[in-house]
Design an enzyme around this catalytic site. Sequence first.
Site, PDB file in Angstrom:
ATOM      1  N   GLU A 126      -3.308   6.803  -5.639  1.00 12.10           N
ATOM      2  CA  GLU A 126      -2.444   6.134  -6.624  1.00 12.10           C
ATOM      3  C   GLU A 126      -2.513   4.661  -6.263  1.00 12.10           C
ATOM      4  OE1 GLU A 126      -0.346   3.893  -7.873  1.00 12.10           O
ATOM      5  OE2 GLU A 126       1.573   4.740  -7.283  1.00 12.10           O
ATOM      6  N   GLU A 137      -3.487   6.164   5.442  1.00 12.42           N
ATOM      7  CA  GLU A 137      -2.411   5.202   5.162  1.00 12.42           C
ATOM      8  C   GLU A 137      -2.471   4.087   6.202  1.00 12.42           C
ATOM      9  OE1 GLU A 137      -0.179   4.506   2.770  1.00 12.42           O
ATOM     10  OE2 GLU A 137       0.340   2.836   4.088  1.00 12.42           O
ATOM     11  N   HIS A 167       8.412   2.991  -1.271  1.00 15.20           N
ATOM     12  CA  HIS A 167       8.089   4.431  -1.379  1.00 15.20           C
ATOM     13  C   HIS A 167       9.177   5.154  -2.158  1.00 15.20           C
ATOM     14  CE1 HIS A 167       4.601   3.926   1.170  1.00 15.20           C
ATOM     15  NE2 HIS A 167       5.354   3.190   1.965  1.00 15.20           N
ATOM     16  N   GLU A 219     -11.098   1.391   4.371  1.00 10.31           N
ATOM     17  CA  GLU A 219     -12.442   0.809   4.532  1.00 10.31           C
ATOM     18  C   GLU A 219     -12.926   0.914   5.973  1.00 10.31           C
ATOM     19  OE1 GLU A 219     -10.101  -2.004   1.769  1.00 10.31           O
ATOM     20  OE2 GLU A 219      -9.731  -0.425   3.215  1.00 10.31           O
ATOM     21  N   GLU A 265      -3.028  -6.606  -6.990  1.00  8.53           N
ATOM     22  CA  GLU A 265      -3.038  -6.018  -5.665  1.00  8.53           C
ATOM     23  C   GLU A 265      -4.478  -5.656  -5.262  1.00  8.53           C
ATOM     24  OE1 GLU A 265       0.323  -3.304  -5.671  1.00  8.53           O
ATOM     25  OE2 GLU A 265      -0.699  -2.159  -4.143  1.00  8.53           O
ATOM     26  N   GLY A 321      -4.406   5.809   0.651  1.00 14.72           N
ATOM     27  CA  GLY A 321      -3.152   5.089   0.480  1.00 14.72           C
ATOM     28  C   GLY A 321      -2.044   6.086   0.215  1.00 14.72           C
ATOM     29  N   ARG A 333       5.213   9.137 -12.856  1.00 15.99           N
ATOM     30  CA  ARG A 333       4.071   8.903 -11.960  1.00 15.99           C
ATOM     31  C   ARG A 333       3.850  10.110 -11.063  1.00 15.99           C
ATOM     32  NH1 ARG A 333       4.548   8.195  -6.581  1.00 15.99           N
ATOM     33  NH2 ARG A 333       2.962   6.992  -5.467  1.00 15.99           N
TER      34      ARG A 333
END
Length: 449
Positions: A226, A183, A127, A212, A235, A160, A136
């Site tokens: 992101e 998250e 992070h 999900e 990923e 996320g 970014r």
Amino acid sequence: MGFRNNVNCLFWGGMSFTCDKYEFEEEVTTRNAEKEEDEDDTSPEEYVAVSNFTGSGSDQLSFSSGDALLVHAKPSPEWWWAELQGVIGYVPAGYLRQDAAEEEDTSMEDPWQDEEYFGSYGTLRLHLEMLSDKSRTEAYRQVVLSNSASLRNKVVMDLGCGTGIISLFCAQLAQPSGVYAVEASSMAEYTRQLVKQNGCEEVVTVLQGRAEEIELPEQVDVLVSEWMGNCLLFEFMVESVLLARDRWLKDGGVMWPSSAALTLVPCQANSYYAEKMAFWERPYGLDFTPLQPLAQQEFFAKPKFSHLIEPDDCLTAPRDVILLDMYTLQVKDLEEIKGQFHFCVEKSGVFHGFTAWFTVRFESLEAGGATVELNTGPNSDPTHWKQTLFMLDRPVSVCAGDSITGTIVLCRNPVWRRHMNVTLHWSINGSTEDTDNCQVGTKSFPMWR
Ligand SMILES: N=C(N)NCC[C@H]1O[C@@H](n2cnc3c(N)ncnc32)[C@H](O)[C@@H]1O
């Protein structure tokens, strides 16, 4: 972002080695090594295909995931001579596994390696890297700022969310009716504290869990995430974004990013080549060239993450080779994504390989409003992704006017669902019509399994 900075993704005990952004344990099956030593090397070995492969040219053998192939010879680390139902041809070694059945069993426990993956995001290291990436993070801030009026009374999902930075931007710079910050890692507990600490708890609701699997109380107007990994897709977090889109985005809702492009360019990599390959020519006045095949396998068989290409290293103008529309992209499309390219060499030099990067675009909530772009290429401010370098096995001298034509195929790993293979096919044609001057090549790069 992904498994980064020495996150130990244990697949099996054994030799571990560190790539630029990724450390993982890979089994060194002494059993196999002994087997190869003992076995009469004329008897073929049975392997199982873990991915589909479509051969190009008459000497390559096509096969499907799960096919049992007999490997008769291994003339190079990348290409083996194999047989499938009586047909013989070259196959990419990276697509075959000798213990695929065993590997499949192992991976069925955790095909997404979620324990390692979300474990790596439960610490601050990644992070901090993402938040320290000003290009970014400022891009996402700019998206919120430039759409602040349109965000009024809108419902947002931040998929996320990590530390919640994008959700906090929404609450701080606009007046949405609600932001669901989702998250899956243990960071969510701290994200809740950050939301409270910054007085945003009226607007931002943190939900810990996989996107999900969590339940939202309502559909959303904007799905922001992101999700981009190295080489855009590594990923495969993008799958989670697509599933959430299909389940939670209102008709007419907005995806941020709205689109993504993978860009490719043939390039020089003189310093990397000198460091990893030329080095063995005359170290301390000695000839160490017998180590060069080893160096090729160890340093050039996989892509180099976090490569910084200089604009001058580009031999041609870069080209977008893959374009993803985040409104129409389907999960099934992620299994195999193909792109074509045709480059015209602009300056003579040494073609060491290809460099890839990505750009994502955020459409405005207002019709005709300005699109925000996050470009991770060499002509933009650097990002933590940098670029990805795919080194050829042998450099090729090229001249201005030559053309480099071919395809790139991103083939998702059917066993390890966050991984993929990148296969590049290329042909180099001289500027004259001399057909003898055509060189072709192909190489598959596992990323990482
Ligand atoms: N490549 C990236 N930008 N990765 C961002 C990763 C962030 O999203 C989180 N994340 C990734 N996938 C998911 C998911 N399916 N559900 C919730 N959080 C996720 C992860 O824990 C980390 O905080």
